[in-house]
Design a protein around this motif. Structure first.
Motif, PDB file in Angstrom:
ATOM      1  N   THR A   7       0.837  -1.200   0.000  1.00 17.01           N
ATOM      2  CA  THR A   7       0.000   0.000   0.000  1.00 17.01           C
ATOM      3  C   THR A   7       0.869   1.245   0.000  1.00 17.01           C
ATOM      4  N   ASN A   8       0.221   2.356  -0.203  1.00 19.16           N
ATOM      5  CA  ASN A   8       0.861   3.660  -0.127  1.00 19.16           C
ATOM      6  C   ASN A   8       0.687   4.168   1.307  1.00 19.16           C
ATOM      7  N   GLY A   9       1.734   4.717   1.881  1.00 20.07           N
ATOM      8  CA  GLY A   9       1.678   5.193   3.259  1.00 20.07           C
ATOM      9  C   GLY A   9       0.646   6.279   3.490  1.00 20.07           C
ATOM     10  N   PHE A  10       0.377   7.099   2.480  1.00 19.66           N
ATOM     11  CA  PHE A  10      -0.629   8.148   2.624  1.00 19.66           C
ATOM     12  C   PHE A  10      -2.029   7.532   2.756  1.00 19.66           C
TER      13      PHE A  10
ATOM     14  N   ASP B 235      10.454  14.521  -1.904  1.00 18.18           N
ATOM     15  CA  ASP B 235      10.016  15.557  -2.840  1.00 18.18           C
ATOM     16  C   ASP B 235       8.987  16.459  -2.148  1.00 18.18           C
ATOM     17  N   HIS B 236       8.935  17.674  -2.601  1.00 13.35           N
ATOM     18  CA  HIS B 236       8.098  18.701  -1.994  1.00 13.35           C
ATOM     19  C   HIS B 236       6.633  18.269  -1.923  1.00 13.35           C
ATOM     20  N   ASP B 237       6.124  17.666  -2.991  1.00 14.17           N
ATOM     21  CA  ASP B 237       4.724  17.239  -3.021  1.00 14.17           C
ATOM     22  C   ASP B 237       4.429  16.177  -1.962  1.00 14.17           C
ATOM     23  N   ALA B 238       5.359  15.261  -1.749  1.00 16.00           N
ATOM     24  CA  ALA B 238       5.158  14.215  -0.742  1.00 16.00           C
ATOM     25  C   ALA B 238       5.106  14.824   0.657  1.00 16.00           C
ATOM     26  N   VAL B 239       6.001  15.756   0.942  1.00 17.75           N
ATOM     27  CA  VAL B 239       6.000  16.417   2.247  1.00 17.75           C
ATOM     28  C   VAL B 239       4.685  17.159   2.452  1.00 17.75           C
ATOM     29  N   LEU B 240       4.253  17.905   1.436  1.00 15.08           N
ATOM     30  CA  LEU B 240       2.990  18.643   1.534  1.00 15.08           C
ATOM     31  C   LEU B 240       1.809  17.697   1.727  1.00 15.08           C
TER      32      LEU B 240
END
Length: 159
Positions: free
Chosen positions: A61-64, A88-93
């Motif tokens: 799965t994806n952690g989000f 990456d910036h998008d992942a942090v956001l």
């Protein structure tokens, strides 16, 4: 000896989970490990962690997505810190917008990880204490209302 907290580490890397275990070894904490999303969900239900270190990239799965599922089933005030190589910036956001308590990028500094974990555990313990106090205040408030109504009824009967 009293435990400082219950921590669940969700990461498919045995190297990372071992490293976290070594960092937390000197602390009085209960620690559980899960290497995939399915195992993580079962551990959340059984273990009821105070804090979860969650990788974004897991084999099943994806952690989000897992974060959102955990939020539905975890105890209230459970702190979740993303611990991931996704920098990456998008992942942090995305992680912070979901409501994560923190976002730590791999490779991480051991001292910094420990400080951030301890900080989140302190916050969780204070939130838990506040919640208990609010529950007690609510019970006292209801008791006062009941006493007041009983007094009014008795007063009406006397008059």
């Amino acid at each position: 000896m009293e435990k400082n907290g219950k921590i669940l580490v969700v990461d498919d890397s045995i190297m990372i989970t071992s490293q976290v275990e070594r960092i937390l070894k000197s602390e009085t904490m209960e620690l559980k490990i899960a290497h995939d999303g399915k195992q993580a969900m079962q551990t959340v239900m059984d273990f009821q962690p105070d804090l979860i270190l969650l990788d974004v990239e897991l084999p099943d799965t994806n952690g989000f997505t897992l974060y959102e599922e955990i939020q539905k089933r975890a105890p209230q005030n459970t702190k979740i810190i993303f611990l991931t190589s996704r920098d990456d910036h998008d992942a942090v956001l995305t992680g912070m917008t979901l409501g994560a308590s923190d976002y730590i990028k791999k490779p991480f500094d051991a001292d910094e990880l420990l400080i951030r974990i301890m900080s989140q555990l302190r916050t969780k313990h204070k939130e838990d204490e506040l919640q208990k106090m609010e529950e007690k205040a609510s019970v006292l408030h209801l008791s006062l209302i009941h006493i007041s109504r009983a007094h009014e009824t008795r007063h009406d009967l006397v008059c």
